[in-house]
Design an enzyme around this catalytic site. Structure first.
Site, mmCIF file in Angstrom:
data_model
loop_
_atom_site.group_PDB
_atom_site.id
_atom_site.type_symbol
_atom_site.label_atom_id
_atom_site.label_comp_id
_atom_site.label_asym_id
_atom_site.label_seq_id
_atom_site.Cartn_x
_atom_site.Cartn_y
_atom_site.Cartn_z
ATOM 1 N N SER A 208 0.840 -1.205 0.000
ATOM 2 C CA SER A 208 0.000 0.000 0.000
ATOM 3 C C SER A 208 0.869 1.247 0.000
ATOM 4 C CB SER A 208 -0.897 0.004 1.241
ATOM 5 O OG SER A 208 -1.518 1.261 1.354
ATOM 6 N N HIS B 92 -1.212 -1.405 -4.140
ATOM 7 C CA HIS B 92 -2.486 -1.042 -3.513
ATOM 8 C C HIS B 92 -2.555 0.474 -3.371
ATOM 9 C CE1 HIS B 92 -6.039 -2.023 -1.082
ATOM 10 N NE2 HIS B 92 -5.666 -1.024 -0.283
ATOM 11 N N MET C 57 -9.231 8.079 -0.550
ATOM 12 C CA MET C 57 -10.080 8.478 0.588
ATOM 13 C C MET C 57 -10.642 9.879 0.353
ATOM 14 S SD MET C 57 -7.538 7.387 3.655
ATOM 15 C CE MET C 57 -6.721 5.796 3.687
ATOM 16 N N MET D 88 -12.364 4.348 -0.951
ATOM 17 C CA MET D 88 -13.052 4.607 0.316
ATOM 18 C C MET D 88 -13.784 5.932 0.153
ATOM 19 S SD MET D 88 -10.017 3.266 2.809
ATOM 20 C CE MET D 88 -8.815 3.345 1.482
ATOM 21 N N ASP E 210 -4.878 3.523 -2.084
ATOM 22 C CA ASP E 210 -6.028 3.869 -1.243
ATOM 23 C C ASP E 210 -6.555 5.243 -1.617
ATOM 24 O OD1 ASP E 210 -6.217 1.651 0.641
ATOM 25 O OD2 ASP E 210 -4.240 2.297 1.346
ATOM 26 N N ASP F 240 -6.541 -6.326 4.433
ATOM 27 C CA ASP F 240 -5.957 -4.988 4.365
ATOM 28 C C ASP F 240 -5.983 -4.324 5.727
ATOM 29 O OD1 ASP F 240 -5.141 -2.448 3.618
ATOM 30 O OD2 ASP F 240 -6.953 -1.966 2.491
ATOM 31 N N HIS G 47 -8.420 0.895 -4.135
ATOM 32 C CA HIS G 47 -9.374 0.712 -3.045
ATOM 33 C C HIS G 47 -10.093 2.037 -2.809
ATOM 34 C CE1 HIS G 47 -9.709 -0.203 1.602
ATOM 35 N NE2 HIS G 47 -10.882 -0.154 1.008
ATOM 36 N N MET H 57 -11.462 -5.680 5.362
ATOM 37 C CA MET H 57 -10.658 -4.740 6.138
ATOM 38 C C MET H 57 -10.320 -5.363 7.491
ATOM 39 S SD MET H 57 -10.003 -2.049 4.369
ATOM 40 C CE MET H 57 -9.061 -1.304 5.712
HETATM 41 C C1 DX5 Z 1 -6.427 1.793 5.436
HETATM 42 C C2 DX5 Z 1 -5.962 1.356 4.074
HETATM 43 C C3 DX5 Z 1 -4.836 0.395 4.061
HETATM 44 C C4 DX5 Z 1 -3.570 0.866 4.718
HETATM 45 C C5 DX5 Z 1 -2.779 -0.338 5.163
HETATM 46 O O1 DX5 Z 1 -7.628 2.450 5.284
HETATM 47 O O2 DX5 Z 1 -7.023 0.782 3.352
HETATM 48 O O3 DX5 Z 1 -4.586 -0.034 2.737
HETATM 49 O O4 DX5 Z 1 -2.799 1.642 3.843
HETATM 50 O O5 DX5 Z 1 -1.665 0.111 5.835
HETATM 51 P P1 DX5 Z 1 -0.933 -0.758 6.969
HETATM 52 O O6 DX5 Z 1 -0.420 -1.985 6.316
HETATM 53 O O7 DX5 Z 1 0.148 0.161 7.425
HETATM 54 O O8 DX5 Z 1 -1.958 -1.041 8.020
HETATM 55 ZN ZN ZN Z 2 -6.608 -0.182 1.385
#
Ligand code: DX5
Ligand code: ZN
Length: 230
Positions: free
Chosen positions: A9, A34, A38, A69, A36, A176, A67, A138
């Site tokens: 990620s 990955h 947001m 969110m 993310d 994740d 991903h 998650m």
């Molecule tokens: C959190 C994200 C994850 C995050 C994981 O909302 O969806 O992908 O980046 O990071 P680590 O591995 O540091 O928990």
């Molecule tokens: Zn994620």
């Protein structure tokens, strides 16, 4: 024996050196990247827009595992597909018409993912399993990297795995949040085969060593069952 897919990620990469860090994980043997996304609304944090995906797309051959969110994923799916996403995952909790959203992703020629938060039951996605390529479970509350793995999800992984096997489907289970080389064996044994990891990879000295060690856990061939009481 399962082939384990590693999806670092980039939330944990150095934002001032994203290209360098993406190249480093690619050279270290990652399979996916990955990413993310947001919106400060579905989760209490902001991250990237599609411009980051567009900028990285011709710098990397990794599968872009995006991903979303977002409270309104439907408004952005075309944009992320066009920017170069390979897999687009939306949250069941956010989708207004989940079936329609998943069909839309598929119609764009992308792989389809659905995600649920730690406290959401697997029951709510059973009816769409035929439509997806992966389920992202998650293992932390979404929004931030660097949190601790929530072990109550272990049972959900095993439950989902047995439903997928019973239905004889080819659906990946991605986990994740809070996954490290030390604890990765637990979700893998429960049935996960796609591992997202941010801090544990990007904060490690040797990305290859960390990725190899995570992948190695998939070669044990031991699988826990829902009934194993994990
Ligand atoms: C959190 C994200 C994850 C995050 C994981 O909302 O969806 O992908 O980046 O990071 P680590 O591995 O540091 O928990
Ligand atoms: Zn994620």
């Amino acid at each position: 024996m399962t082939d384990i897919i590693i999806s670092p990620s980039i939330l944990a990469a150095d934002p001032a050196n994203l290209e360098r860090d993406v190249r480093k994980v690619e050279e270290a043997g990652a399979d996916y990247l990955h990413i993310d996304i947001m919106d400060g609304h579905f989760v209490p944090n902001l991250s990237y827009s599609s411009s980051v995906i567009r900028a990285l797309r011709d710098k990397s051959k990794l599968v872009f595992d995006v991903h979303l969110m977002l409270t309104d994923p439907d408004d952005f799916i075309d944009d992320f597909a066009d920017a170069g996403a390979d897999i687009i995952t939306v949250h069941q909790e956010a989708a207004k018409d989940l079936t329609k959203t998943l069909k839309h992703i598929k119609s764009l020629g992308k792989k389809v993912g659905v995600s649920i938060k730690p406290e959401t039951s697997v029951d709510v996605i059973v009816d769409v399993l035929e439509m997806v390529d992966q389920v992202l479970l998650m293992t932390v509350e979404p929004g931030f990297g660097g949190q601790s793995y929530i072990h109550t999800v272990d049972k959900k992984i095993a439950q989902l795995k047995s439903i997928i096997d019973r239905k004889n489907l080819n659906v990946d289970i991605e986990v994740d949040g809070g996954v490290t080389a030390e604890n990765v064996e637990i979700p893998i044994k429960a049935g996960a085969n796609v591992i997202v990891s941010g801090s544990a990879i990007f904060n490690s000295e040797d990305y290859k060593k960390t990725i190899d060690s995570m992948r190695e856990h998939g070669r044990t061939g031991v699988t826990l069952r829902e009934s194993d009481n994990i």
